[in-house]
Design a protein around this motif. Sequence first.
Motif, PDB file in Angstrom:
ATOM      1  N   THR A 127      29.871 -47.347 -66.741  1.00 45.23           N
ATOM      2  CA  THR A 127      30.760 -46.892 -65.660  1.00 45.23           C
ATOM      3  C   THR A 127      30.001 -46.485 -64.400  1.00 45.23           C
ATOM      4  O   THR A 127      30.574 -46.464 -63.317  1.00 45.23           O
ATOM      5  N   LYS A 128      28.707 -46.167 -64.516  1.00 45.33           N
ATOM      6  CA  LYS A 128      27.941 -45.646 -63.372  1.00 45.33           C
ATOM      7  C   LYS A 128      27.400 -46.736 -62.463  1.00 45.33           C
ATOM      8  O   LYS A 128      27.126 -46.482 -61.290  1.00 45.33           O
ATOM      9  N   PHE A 129      27.221 -47.926 -62.991  1.00 46.28           N
ATOM     10  CA  PHE A 129      26.568 -48.983 -62.232  1.00 46.28           C
ATOM     11  C   PHE A 129      27.359 -50.271 -62.324  1.00 46.28           C
ATOM     12  O   PHE A 129      28.115 -50.495 -63.274  1.00 46.28           O
ATOM     13  N   LYS A 130      27.153 -51.119 -61.326  1.00 47.62           N
ATOM     14  CA  LYS A 130      27.786 -52.439 -61.342  1.00 47.62           C
ATOM     15  C   LYS A 130      26.787 -53.487 -60.856  1.00 47.62           C
ATOM     16  O   LYS A 130      25.743 -53.149 -60.274  1.00 47.62           O
ATOM     17  N   THR A 131      27.114 -54.724 -61.083  1.00 44.34           N
ATOM     18  CA  THR A 131      26.238 -55.822 -60.699  1.00 44.34           C
ATOM     19  C   THR A 131      25.905 -55.742 -59.208  1.00 44.34           C
ATOM     20  O   THR A 131      26.784 -55.533 -58.374  1.00 44.34           O
ATOM     21  N   ASP A 155      19.679 -44.211 -59.966  1.00 45.38           N
ATOM     22  CA  ASP A 155      20.263 -44.768 -58.754  1.00 45.38           C
ATOM     23  C   ASP A 155      19.242 -44.666 -57.620  1.00 45.38           C
ATOM     24  O   ASP A 155      18.743 -43.581 -57.329  1.00 45.38           O
ATOM     25  N   GLU A 159      22.561 -46.955 -70.066  1.00 45.38           N
ATOM     26  CA  GLU A 159      23.016 -46.425 -68.786  1.00 45.38           C
ATOM     27  C   GLU A 159      22.447 -45.049 -68.452  1.00 45.38           C
ATOM     28  O   GLU A 159      22.066 -44.781 -67.302  1.00 45.38           O
ATOM     29  N   ASN A 200      23.839 -53.440 -57.872  1.00 45.08           N
ATOM     30  CA  ASN A 200      23.259 -52.138 -57.537  1.00 45.08           C
ATOM     31  C   ASN A 200      21.733 -52.182 -57.637  1.00 45.08           C
ATOM     32  O   ASN A 200      21.173 -52.829 -58.522  1.00 45.08           O
ATOM     33  N   GLU A 216      23.680 -57.573 -64.914  1.00 45.03           N
ATOM     34  CA  GLU A 216      24.768 -57.593 -65.897  1.00 45.03           C
ATOM     35  C   GLU A 216      24.932 -56.188 -66.466  1.00 45.03           C
ATOM     36  O   GLU A 216      23.949 -55.457 -66.627  1.00 45.03           O
ATOM     37  N   THR A 217      26.162 -55.787 -66.763  1.00 42.39           N
ATOM     38  CA  THR A 217      26.420 -54.491 -67.380  1.00 42.39           C
ATOM     39  C   THR A 217      27.241 -54.683 -68.639  1.00 42.39           C
ATOM     40  O   THR A 217      28.036 -55.635 -68.749  1.00 42.39           O
TER      41      THR A 217
END
Length: 309
Positions: free
Chosen positions: A29-33, A100, A95, A35, A23-24
């Motif tokens: 903005t850098k990551f999404k579900t 990453d 974040e 990742n 969940e974000t």
Amino acid sequence: HNDWKNTIYPCVPGHETVGRVVETGPQVTKFKTGNIVGVGCMVDSCGTCHSCAHGEENYCLSETGPTMTYNGYFTTDGSGFNTFGGYSTHITVQESFVLDIPESLDMAKVAPILCAGVTTYSPLKRGNVKAGDKVGIIGIGGLGHIAVKIAKAMGAHVTAITTREEKREAALQLGADAVLISEDDDAMQAHTYAFDFLLCTIPYAFDVNPYISLLKPHGNLVTVGLIGPYDKPTNNMEVAKMNRTVGGSLIGSIAETQEVLDFCARHQILPDVEMIVMQDINNAFEEIKNEDVSFRFVIDMASLKEDED
């Protein structure tokens, strides 16, 4: 064991954590579900001091320093803000402190890069280690074994320095060009003025002076394993007469942590690990104390859910 005498209880450890985003928040903005991401040693810092402004959160100059992933602030009286780490099914992090994880790195093995990897990469990088340099890695354990791989990938001629003859073959398999047994006085004497850079990963108090003598003029020795005093005072005659430098380093910044992840992806470097379930953690801890692990345990956090069934 609370070796550093700063644990805030209750304590949930875990600061080399890899998992998937579930969940974000609305501002992310850098990551999404979905990742694959990592959480290293820190989850926050003041963000405004000189160190933080220059991207060195690990050297945050606020009164409490950086906020660590577990055990909150660096306090010695058991007070202050506490945090709970990655020995859990979920962890929430802002974040800017999330890493990453390159897709080419094995998710089951990558976690130790987030502490051991950056802790050794940062001083090697800042020491300008380059192709052809003579580098010695002192201590071939959890930190030392990955330091050998990183220094080798930087192009250095790498010597593994260990007290134990039985680690010779393992060190050579890691990629070391040579092995030096530190308890062999004749071998140590033969390596006087041999090294441009020494990285020491010994985690307990030791006599640093025999290692200083191994440095060339203007050479550098950086200690990363020991958080405390050396066993004996540093002989500044050995330091000064050859303009050597003896220093220390603490983990690395968030940017350096991402750097070392990307570096390891390019060079296909991974720690040597053994996967365990949480139910075996006490046995694993005993093996660590007895130096029976090669070289890092990684815990499958999905095993926590087995106790819920």
